[in-house]
Enzyme design. Structure first.
Site, PDB file in Angstrom:
ATOM      1  N   GLU A 166     -93.112  50.171  21.400  1.00 27.26           N
ATOM      2  CA  GLU A 166     -94.004  50.676  20.506  1.00 27.26           C
ATOM      3  C   GLU A 166     -93.158  52.131  20.064  1.00 27.26           C
ATOM      4  OE1 GLU A 166     -97.103  49.922  20.285  1.00 27.26           O
ATOM      5  OE2 GLU A 166     -97.741  48.906  22.089  1.00 27.26           O
ATOM      6  N   GLU A 186     -88.399  60.161  10.683  1.00 26.74           N
ATOM      7  CA  GLU A 186     -89.631  60.722  11.571  1.00 26.74           C
ATOM      8  C   GLU A 186     -89.159  62.100  12.094  1.00 26.74           C
ATOM      9  OE1 GLU A 186     -90.127  59.062  15.372  1.00 26.74           O
ATOM     10  OE2 GLU A 186     -92.370  58.914  15.187  1.00 26.74           O
ATOM     11  N   CYS A 236     -97.055  59.890  17.561  1.00 23.86           N
ATOM     12  CA  CYS A 236     -96.501  58.703  16.628  1.00 23.86           C
ATOM     13  C   CYS A 236     -97.099  58.283  15.565  1.00 23.86           C
ATOM     14  CB  CYS A 236     -96.022  57.491  17.752  1.00 23.86           C
ATOM     15  SG  CYS A 236     -97.758  56.861  18.490  1.00 23.86           S
ATOM     16  N   LYS A 257     -90.405  54.260  34.509  1.00 27.46           N
ATOM     17  CA  LYS A 257     -89.419  55.348  34.391  1.00 27.46           C
ATOM     18  C   LYS A 257     -90.110  56.473  33.219  1.00 27.46           C
ATOM     19  CE  LYS A 257     -86.525  57.069  32.188  1.00 27.46           C
ATOM     20  NZ  LYS A 257     -86.301  58.417  31.861  1.00 27.46           N
TER      21      LYS A 257
HETATM   22  P1  NAD Z   1     -87.022  58.374  23.617  1.00 31.95           P
HETATM   23  O1  NAD Z   1     -86.527  57.005  22.971  1.00 31.95           O
HETATM   24  O2  NAD Z   1     -85.809  59.411  23.244  1.00 31.95           O
HETATM   25  O3  NAD Z   1     -87.117  58.178  24.991  1.00 31.95           O
HETATM   26  C1  NAD Z   1     -88.189  57.342  25.435  1.00 31.95           C
HETATM   27  C2  NAD Z   1     -87.928  57.055  26.779  1.00 31.95           C
HETATM   28  O4  NAD Z   1     -86.643  56.060  26.930  1.00 31.95           O
HETATM   29  C3  NAD Z   1     -87.533  58.157  27.959  1.00 31.95           C
HETATM   30  O5  NAD Z   1     -88.015  57.754  29.059  1.00 31.95           O
HETATM   31  C4  NAD Z   1     -86.032  58.013  28.070  1.00 31.95           C
HETATM   32  O6  NAD Z   1     -85.513  58.418  29.192  1.00 31.95           O
HETATM   33  C5  NAD Z   1     -85.701  56.528  27.914  1.00 31.95           C
HETATM   34  N1  NAD Z   1     -84.612  56.013  27.616  1.00 31.95           N
HETATM   35  C6  NAD Z   1     -83.645  56.804  26.764  1.00 31.95           C
HETATM   36  N2  NAD Z   1     -82.444  55.927  26.620  1.00 31.95           N
HETATM   37  C7  NAD Z   1     -82.776  54.933  27.427  1.00 31.95           C
HETATM   38  C8  NAD Z   1     -81.827  53.790  27.614  1.00 31.95           C
HETATM   39  N3  NAD Z   1     -80.785  53.678  26.948  1.00 31.95           N
HETATM   40  N4  NAD Z   1     -82.155  52.820  28.323  1.00 31.95           N
HETATM   41  C9  NAD Z   1     -83.660  52.791  28.872  1.00 31.95           C
HETATM   42  N5  NAD Z   1     -84.521  53.897  28.747  1.00 31.95           N
HETATM   43  C10 NAD Z   1     -84.008  54.884  28.028  1.00 31.95           C
HETATM   44  O7  NAD Z   1     -88.255  58.739  22.870  1.00 31.95           O
HETATM   45  P2  NAD Z   1     -89.114  60.051  23.047  1.00 31.95           P
HETATM   46  O8  NAD Z   1     -88.165  61.281  22.347  1.00 31.95           O
HETATM   47  O9  NAD Z   1     -89.143  60.366  24.769  1.00 31.95           O
HETATM   48  O10 NAD Z   1     -90.404  59.820  22.238  1.00 31.95           O
HETATM   49  C11 NAD Z   1     -90.488  60.139  21.008  1.00 31.95           C
HETATM   50  C12 NAD Z   1     -90.642  58.951  20.219  1.00 31.95           C
HETATM   51  O11 NAD Z   1     -91.376  58.105  20.584  1.00 31.95           O
HETATM   52  C13 NAD Z   1     -90.910  59.197  18.693  1.00 31.95           C
HETATM   53  O12 NAD Z   1     -90.214  58.245  18.033  1.00 31.95           O
HETATM   54  C14 NAD Z   1     -92.473  58.547  18.428  1.00 31.95           C
HETATM   55  O13 NAD Z   1     -92.993  57.875  17.442  1.00 31.95           O
HETATM   56  C15 NAD Z   1     -92.322  57.528  19.827  1.00 31.95           C
HETATM   57  N6  NAD Z   1     -93.578  57.207  20.310  1.00 31.95           N
HETATM   58  C16 NAD Z   1     -94.364  55.807  19.853  1.00 31.95           C
HETATM   59  C17 NAD Z   1     -95.503  55.494  20.104  1.00 31.95           C
HETATM   60  C18 NAD Z   1     -96.005  54.487  19.746  1.00 31.95           C
HETATM   61  O14 NAD Z   1     -97.138  53.901  20.487  1.00 31.95           O
HETATM   62  N7  NAD Z   1     -95.805  53.556  18.952  1.00 31.95           N
HETATM   63  C19 NAD Z   1     -96.171  56.475  21.078  1.00 31.95           C
HETATM   64  C20 NAD Z   1     -95.737  57.666  21.357  1.00 31.95           C
HETATM   65  C21 NAD Z   1     -94.216  57.909  20.986  1.00 31.95           C
END
Ligand code: NAD
Length: 474
Positions: free
Chosen positions: A244, A375, A277, A169
């Protein structure tokens, strides 16, 4: 690019769609199928049906197919790069030179690692212990928008190599390269149902997917609040999960550091418009060199060219989405209202308009302030000073995160001593972003749960089994 789902080797639409806009200029670039529990259920069914045959496929054949996918990625490298840049606004030159080659490498690496994966049999009072990495089943992979195909394939490749089937997804703001990847897997000959894509919003398609009891692994990259929802859904079925998450990583500059190197590394933290991230967004600088370091940093930051990410000389593109830009600016404006200063930047780039935010450095923020602890995920760094190694370590470890840390010092002894005390999944010494797929990757504290990479990926994506055999009669 096709905006439908990819389920059981076929394009599947939904009754409704949503718009996908480019962050570069706001142009409408695609209509994306708005998946719900119906499509999530269909995709898990397709993946569950495809699982027994894929799990039984010999390792060498699975590896061959992963290499064929890598070939397909390389053959369509330009398409993938331009589509990703249009969809998420990251630099085209990094997609061409770094990211998309790395996507292909993700498949090759885990294909090759699979072939050497093993553990020597061992003996217990004449009995043989044989360890095997058995496929686990259907994997639900949920990914963010900041490095869409890179982060997705870092999960897809080991999951498939391990003999699992996958439902991906992708993030709703960047759905396109996942769709192209579906075409590439089909052209490579991956059997129908082994890899599936469900498009849609997290709270709809994503939530349904992770709640499905047939899912045997959940791997999620994204934010901490979403991780809590996913972990709660996983708890109901006791589905193993890998998380992650975000970070607020420190970049420590000691007085004995090469200050030009330190300034170069600090400016790198603006890459991808700060939407990384791992970014070392907290610059922690030893008091005695702070003025000198800051002058070098500001000079470099001023030379960054902000603009269209498709142009070869652009350093900083737009942020992803109007909602996100407002969030980034909210952090900065609250910090300024609280008495912090913006040494550079401090607001959107009004010359460019759109989603461009000026590279910002915040100083004079209180240690317990929001801007120092939360963040931002935009081109916003904070600068704090320390005196002595103990204070440096205490400040570095002072947030609820523990994803990464960067140490800049001229002393090998100090580097070793400080690194040993840092709470972080990855520590870089006098470098940044050097990433090897054999290394464990993940975050400590609220930056994540578990580690992926090399054998650690297979540990997560497999059910490990120990078979103990009594001696056979001669
Ligand atoms: P997000 O948590 O808003 O969304 C990530 C994914 O989760 C999307 O595909 C979203 O549709 C899905 N999602 C949202 N609610 C959900 C639910 N209830 N159930 C299942 N799936 C759901 O994050 P974002 O804004 O897309 O990404 C940014 C974040 O990701 C930042 O916090 C960043 O630090 C983190 N990040 C971490 C890493 C790592 O490797 N540690 C890498 C890249 C980004």
């Amino acid at each position: 690019v096709n905006g439908d789902h990819w389920i059981g080797g076929e394009r599947v639409s939904s009754p409704t769609t949503f718009d996908d806009h480019s962050p570069i200029d706001g142009a409408l670039i695609a209509q994306i199928a708005r998946g719900t529990a119906t499509e999530a259920d269909a995709a898990v069914t397709a993946a569950a049906n495809a699982f027994p045959a894929w799990a039984a496929t010999p390792r060498a054949e699975r590896a061959r197919l992963l290499h064929a996918i890598a070939d397909g990625v390389e053959a369509r490298l330009n398409d993938l790069a331009i589509v990703e840049t249009t969809d998420n606004g990251a630099l085209l030159r990094s997609h061409l030179r770094g990211v998309m080659p790395r996507v292909a490498h993700n498949f090759r690496f885990f294909a090759d690692w699979l072939l050497k994966l093993g553990h020597e049999d061992f003996d217990t009072r004449g009995h043989t212990n044989h360890v095997s990495w058995d496929p686990a089943g259907v994997c639900a992979l949920i990914t963010p928008w900041n490095a869409p195909l890179m982060l997705a394939t870092w999960k897809i490749a080991p999951a498939l190599a391990a003999g699992n089937t996958v439902v991906l997804k992708p993030a709703e703001w960047t759905p396109l390269t996942a769709s192209l990847l579906a075409d590439i897997t089909a052209a490579a000959g991956l059997p129908a149902g082994v890899f599936n894509v469900v498009q849609g919003y997290g709270a709809e398609a994503g939530a349904a997917l992770v709640a499905d009891p047939r899912v045997r692994r959940i791997s999620f990259t994204g934010s901490v609040p979403t991780a809590r929802h996913i972990a709660a859904a996983a708890a109901a079925n006791l589905t193993p999960l890998s998380l992650e998450l975000g970070g607020k990583s420190p970049l420590l500059v000691f007085a004995d550091a090469d200050l030009d190197l330190a300034a170069d590394l600090a400016v790198e933290q603006y890459d991808n418009a700060g939407q990384v991230c791992l970014a070392g967004t907290r610059l922690l600088v030893e008091e005695s060199v702070a003025a000198d370091f800051t002058a070098r940093f500001v000079k470099r930051a001023a030379a960054l060219k902000q603009g269209d990410p498709r142009e070869a000389d652009t350093d900083l593109g737009p942020n992803i989405h109007p909602v996100h830009l407002e969030r980034v600016d909210g952090f900065v404006q609250r910090a300024l209202a609280d008495g912090a200063q913006a040494l550079i930047g401090g607001g959107p780039n009004t010359d460019l308009g759109g989603l461009y935010y000026r590279p910002t450095l915040i100083t004079d923020a209180a240690a317990d302030s929001e801007i120092v602890n939360e963040e931002v995920f935009g081109p916003v760094l904070t600068l704090q000073t320390f005196t002595g190694d103990d204070q440096a370590v205490a400040m570095a470890n002072a947030t609820r995160f523990g994803l990464a840390a960067t140490v800049v010092t001229g002393s090998a002894e100090r580097a070793e001593r400080i690194s040993a005390q840092l709470v972080a999944g990855t520590v870089w010494v006098n470098c940044f972003f050097v990433r090897d797929l054999q290394a464990p990757f993940g975050g400590s504290r609220q930056s994540g749960v578990g580690r992926e990479g090399g054998t650690w990926s297979f540990d997560f994506y497999c059910d490990l089994k120990n078979t103990v055999s009594a001696p056979w009669a001669k």
